[in-house]
Design a protein around this motif. Structure first.
Motif, PDB file in Angstrom:
ATOM      1  N   GLY A 103       0.351  -1.033  -0.126  1.00  0.00           N
ATOM      2  CA  GLY A 103       0.361   0.211  -0.063  1.00  0.00           C
ATOM      3  C   GLY A 103       1.170   1.063   0.245  1.00  0.00           C
ATOM      4  O   GLY A 103       0.018   2.253   0.263  1.00  0.00           O
ATOM      5  N   ASN A 104       1.397   1.241  -0.164  1.00  0.00           N
ATOM      6  CA  ASN A 104       3.218   2.576  -0.410  1.00  0.00           C
ATOM      7  C   ASN A 104       4.080   2.402  -1.807  1.00  0.00           C
ATOM      8  O   ASN A 104       3.683   1.403  -2.758  1.00  0.00           O
ATOM      9  CB  ASN A 104       4.123   2.322   0.909  1.00  0.00           C
ATOM     10  CG  ASN A 104       4.975   1.294   0.118  1.00  0.00           C
ATOM     11  OD1 ASN A 104       5.509   0.819  -0.614  1.00  0.00           O
ATOM     12  ND2 ASN A 104       4.776   0.576   1.696  1.00  0.00           N
ATOM     13  N   GLU A 105       3.851   4.103  -2.073  1.00  0.00           N
ATOM     14  CA  GLU A 105       4.811   4.288  -3.358  1.00  0.00           C
ATOM     15  C   GLU A 105       5.999   3.105  -3.661  1.00  0.00           C
ATOM     16  O   GLU A 105       5.676   2.730  -5.213  1.00  0.00           O
ATOM     17  CB  GLU A 105       5.228   5.546  -3.180  1.00  0.00           C
ATOM     18  CG  GLU A 105       4.927   6.480  -4.450  1.00  0.00           C
ATOM     19  CD  GLU A 105       6.087   7.427  -4.900  1.00  0.00           C
ATOM     20  OE1 GLU A 105       6.582   7.929  -5.601  1.00  0.00           O
ATOM     21  OE2 GLU A 105       5.121   8.192  -4.005  1.00  0.00           O
ATOM     22  N   GLU A 106       6.718   3.232  -2.819  1.00  0.00           N
ATOM     23  CA  GLU A 106       7.782   2.112  -3.019  1.00  0.00           C
ATOM     24  C   GLU A 106       7.792   1.057  -3.307  1.00  0.00           C
ATOM     25  O   GLU A 106       8.266   0.273  -4.406  1.00  0.00           O
ATOM     26  CB  GLU A 106       8.375   1.939  -2.035  1.00  0.00           C
ATOM     27  CG  GLU A 106      10.531   1.306  -2.660  1.00  0.00           C
ATOM     28  CD  GLU A 106      10.963   0.742  -0.745  1.00  0.00           C
ATOM     29  OE1 GLU A 106      11.857   0.321  -1.257  1.00  0.00           O
ATOM     30  OE2 GLU A 106      10.541   1.617   0.062  1.00  0.00           O
ATOM     31  N   GLY A 107       6.571   0.156  -2.914  1.00  0.00           N
ATOM     32  CA  GLY A 107       6.199  -1.382  -3.003  1.00  0.00           C
ATOM     33  C   GLY A 107       5.315  -0.809  -4.616  1.00  0.00           C
ATOM     34  O   GLY A 107       4.780  -1.880  -5.170  1.00  0.00           O
ATOM     35  N   GLY A 108       4.564  -0.214  -4.843  1.00  0.00           N
ATOM     36  CA  GLY A 108       3.932   0.374  -6.302  1.00  0.00           C
ATOM     37  C   GLY A 108       4.967   0.249  -7.286  1.00  0.00           C
ATOM     38  O   GLY A 108       4.195   0.087  -8.295  1.00  0.00           O
ATOM     39  N   LEU A 109       6.094   0.980  -7.013  1.00  0.00           N
ATOM     40  CA  LEU A 109       7.592   1.015  -8.102  1.00  0.00           C
ATOM     41  C   LEU A 109       7.737  -0.470  -8.197  1.00  0.00           C
ATOM     42  O   LEU A 109       7.625  -1.286  -9.334  1.00  0.00           O
ATOM     43  CB  LEU A 109       7.848   1.946  -7.504  1.00  0.00           C
ATOM     44  CG  LEU A 109       9.387   2.295  -8.070  1.00  0.00           C
ATOM     45  CD1 LEU A 109       9.200   3.048  -9.686  1.00  0.00           C
ATOM     46  CD2 LEU A 109      10.864   2.260  -7.260  1.00  0.00           C
TER      47      LEU A 109
END
Length: 337
Positions: free
Chosen positions: A204-210
């Motif tokens: 649920g975070n930006e780094e994980g999405g990347l």
């Protein structure tokens, strides 16, 4: 806009609670204290608790998925003699035993945003209709793509391998809205439709999405549609696409409706998002605890549902026929974070 956004006067009257004549303590336990959604939830709960004279203690996991910290928080609330607990569970199955211990101690437990599994493991659930939230962005994506929906190559950016209910509901709602057979609606990842490139988790975070987007692009660099569990993960997916020069030709859809997410819709980073209302969710939860402390009354679900529906609306500046939506100007008025 239909009444999915706001409750009627009768519902509000039902939930109203007087200020407490004696000290009542309550707890709010969120998944993290960094996600803007939970920041706003804490803000709403704290404001309502101050208004009603309730002593509110707040807890959060270190990251989304930190089940152990949430169990420890429940134990602390029981030990402190809390009258009610508001909980957004990271692991909706594993938390059930700890929740039952709290309920056995006479504590009202209300799940916020994320239903427990089973849903009746909590006394009540105040939440967005997360399946509907996913369904709206699925319907919008299908209508927006038109005939090309048959040739979609879809990246599914989910939340966690534990598949908490909010994760499953949004994922399966999106696929249903897009017209894809979900096989077993109680879990994600078992679909056989060849349009799905794969599922990756994001925390649920930006780094994980990347990272999730990079992994799926390595599997199929021609992905043209990205479902994301929330807007921080959508922002990460966009950065991965931007790094290979594809940010302008891949559609991203999401759920949350926070102010940064609405701004991303306006800027074209996200095509459409489903907006939910965490401040209302949390403040209603505190009111319910106050009412329970006053006379033992427990909250009732919305008619026809097994939870109290706190509303959802599709936000996009590219409306399509047959899918009701609000533009980003209105979304910005209603957003949070």
């Amino acid at each position: 806009m239909k009444t999915t956004l706001f409750m009627g006067a009768a519902a509000l009257a039902m939930m109203a609670a007087p200020a407490m004549a004696q000290s009542v303590s309550a707890c709010l336990i969120t998944k993290t204290d960094t996600n803007p959604f939970f920041v706003k939830m804490k803000e709403g709960a704290s404001a309502k608790a101050a208004e009603l004279g309730i002593d509110l203690k707040t807890y959060a996991g270190k990251i989304d998925g930190d089940h152990e910290s949430q169990v420890a928080a429940i134990e602390a609330c029981v030990a402190d003699g809390a009258k009610g607990i508001l909980l957004t569970a990271s692991d909706t199955k594993a938390i059930v035993d700890a929740v039952q211990q709290a309920r056995d101690a006479g504590i009202l437990v209300i799940a916020l945003d994320t239903p427990l599994d089973p849903i009746d493991a909590a006394d009540a659930t105040f939440a967005t209709d997360n399946f509907k939230a996913g369904e709206l962005i699925g319907q919008w994506a299908k209508a927006s793509m038109g005939d090309e929906a048959a040739n979609a190559k879809i990246a599914m950016l989910d939340l966690s391998i534990s598949q908490p209910s909010v994760d499953v509901l949004r994922d399966q709602g999106f696929l249903t809205g897009f017209g894809i057979d979900t096989v077993d609606v109680a879990k994600w990842g078992d679909e056989t439709d060849e349009r799905i490139v794969g599922n990756e988790v994001t925390s649920g975070n930006e780094e994980g999405g990347l990272k999730a987007m990079e992994a799926l692009l390595a599997k199929d660099p021609e992905i043209n549609l990205v479902y994301t569990i929330n807007e921080p993960s959508a922002a990460g997916a966009y950065e991965a696409l931007k790094a290979i020069g594809r940010e302008g030709d891949v559609m991203i859809v999401s759920v949350d409706g926070g102010c940064p997410g609405v701004a991303d819709v306006k800027d074209g980073v996200i095509g459409a998002t489903s907006q939910q209302y965490p401040l209302q969710m949390a403040s209603l939860g505190v009111e319910a605890i106050a009412k329970f402390a006053a006379d033992g009354t427990k909250p009732m679900p919305t008619e026809g549902k097994d939870f109290f529906d706190t509303g959802v609306a599709l936000i996009t500046d590219k409306p399509v026929d047959g899918v009701e939506s609000l533009d980003t100007a209105k979304g910005a008025e209603l957003c949070w974070g």
